[in-house]
Design a protein around this motif. Structure first.
Motif, short mmCIF file in Angstrom:
data_model
loop_
_atom_site.label_atom_id
_atom_site.label_comp_id
_atom_site.label_asym_id
_atom_site.label_seq_id
_atom_site.Cartn_x
_atom_site.Cartn_y
_atom_site.Cartn_z
N ARG A 95 4.97 -5.08 4.55
CA ARG A 95 4.44 -5.51 5.97
C ARG A 95 3.00 -6.16 5.59
NH1 ARG A 95 5.05 -1.38 10.60
NH2 ARG A 95 6.96 -2.27 10.66
N ALA A 129 10.50 6.12 7.44
CA ALA A 129 10.32 4.82 7.92
C ALA A 129 10.17 3.93 6.75
CB ALA A 129 9.16 5.14 8.91
N HIS A 158 7.94 1.14 6.70
CA HIS A 158 6.65 1.07 6.11
C HIS A 158 5.80 2.37 6.31
CE1 HIS A 158 7.61 -3.32 5.91
NE2 HIS A 158 8.36 -3.02 7.15
N GLY A 159 6.43 3.41 6.46
CA GLY A 159 5.80 4.65 6.60
C GLY A 159 6.19 5.44 5.04
N ARG A 199 6.73 3.52 1.99
CA ARG A 199 5.53 2.87 1.51
C ARG A 199 4.61 4.08 0.97
NH1 ARG A 199 0.29 2.75 4.12
NH2 ARG A 199 1.22 3.26 5.97
N ASP A 247 2.43 6.44 9.26
CA ASP A 247 3.42 5.98 10.22
C ASP A 247 3.13 6.60 11.76
OD1 ASP A 247 5.24 7.78 10.70
OD2 ASP A 247 6.70 6.96 9.36
N ARG A 248 3.38 5.94 12.90
CA ARG A 248 2.95 6.57 14.06
C ARG A 248 3.58 7.94 14.49
NH1 ARG A 248 1.84 1.27 18.07
NH2 ARG A 248 0.41 0.42 17.01
N SER A 249 4.94 8.01 13.78
CA SER A 249 5.83 9.15 14.24
C SER A 249 5.03 10.36 13.56
CB SER A 249 7.15 9.29 13.87
OG SER A 249 7.85 8.10 14.62
N ASN A 289 16.82 1.93 10.69
CA ASN A 289 16.79 3.43 10.98
C ASN A 289 18.06 4.08 11.26
OD1 ASN A 289 13.87 3.52 10.45
ND2 ASN A 289 13.49 2.59 12.71
N SER A 321 9.66 9.85 17.39
CA SER A 321 9.77 8.54 17.54
C SER A 321 8.88 7.99 18.20
CB SER A 321 10.93 8.18 17.54
OG SER A 321 11.68 8.35 18.99
N GLN A 322 8.48 6.51 18.14
CA GLN A 322 7.74 5.97 18.94
C GLN A 322 8.15 5.78 20.60
OE1 GLN A 322 5.28 2.54 17.85
NE2 GLN A 322 6.02 2.82 15.87
#
Length: 250
Positions: A51, A82, A84-85, A88, A96-98, A142, A219-220
């Motif tokens: 990303r 995730a 990119h979570g 990564r 990540d946001r989660s 996902n 989750s978001q």
């Protein structure tokens, strides 16, 4: 057969686990798994293309093992890394946001040393808690396939077996995790009733000396819409900590 010639039952897959495997060696084997061709291709493609916000970082791009102590009394079961979570950073729910929501709640109730998780070497510690997932590779959209979920289940079964001496409570995040975890609980020797219990936020199922609690996934979509609020998450984690006999913040 996977892209490197391995298979679920051969080298690089979960099919030949030895009963004497430690949790550390299990984690190392998970990180080397190449049993599912679609997941291998996707996680590695994401790690190559990246990303834009993380273009200067080297992605983990491998299966993500569980995170937390080998004598954990509480296990948290998610869905999958995730893209990119954790794909990564190489650590469950990190980056990540989660994960931001989950680790903030764990810290708020006294089960984590800090409220943020940004990298695998950020010094974060969990207190009596381990985090894992039924699928260890980041799946496209996902959504792992049933076959991928079933192939990966052997890792979760062995993880449960190794945690059994101390494990007293499990929080399962989301319906997919619940559906994937119940057969793993049964395979690990826990007395899962039939018909299998249905998922719901706040669901509570006693499986011998282990209590399983359901919680909406972090989750978001769930947290942005208010389906799962920080207070709801903290309440489930406090209940789980009490059930597991862990010190926690009131």
């Amino acid at each position: 057969m996977d892209v490197n010639g391995g298979s679920p039952g051969g080298p690089g897959g979960p099919g030949d686990l030895a009963p004497s495997d430690s949790l550390a060696s299990l984690d190392a084997r998970i990180a080397d798994c190449r049993a599912c061709p679609r997941l291998v291709a996707w996680r590695e493609e994401v790690a190559r293309t990246k990303r834009a916000a993380f273009a200067d970082q080297t992605y983990w791009g491998r299966p993500v093992p569980g995170f937390g102590p080998a004598d954990a009394r509480l296990l948290i079961v998610g869905l999958a890394p995730a893209a990119h979570g954790a794909n990564r950073t190489g650590r469950m729910f990190t980056g990540d946001r989660s994960g931001d929501v989950l680790y903030r709640a764990l810290h708020d109730v006294g089960l984590a040393s800090r409220p943020t998780a940004v990298s695998a070497d950020d010094g974060l510690e969990l207190y009596g808690v381990r985090i894992t997932s039924p699928v260890h590779c980041a799946p496209p959209a996902n959504r792992p396939t049933p076959a991928e979920r079933d192939t990966c289940r052997t890792w979760l079964v062995r993880e449960l077996e190794l945690l059994r001496p101390t494990l007293r409570a499990v929080v399962v995040l989301g319906g997919f995790g619940w559906q994937a975890a119940m057969p793993a609980f049964a395979a690990a020797g826990l007395p899962v009733p039939r018909p299998r219990p249905a998922f719901g936020h706040g669901a509570r199922v006693v499986l011998g000396d282990v209590t399983v609690l359901g919680c909406f996934h972090v989750s978001q979509r769930n947290t942005f819409t208010g389906l799962l609020t920080p207070r709801m998450l903290r309440d489930v984690l406090r209940t789980a900590a009490e059930t597991a006999g862990l010190p926690h913040a009131g």
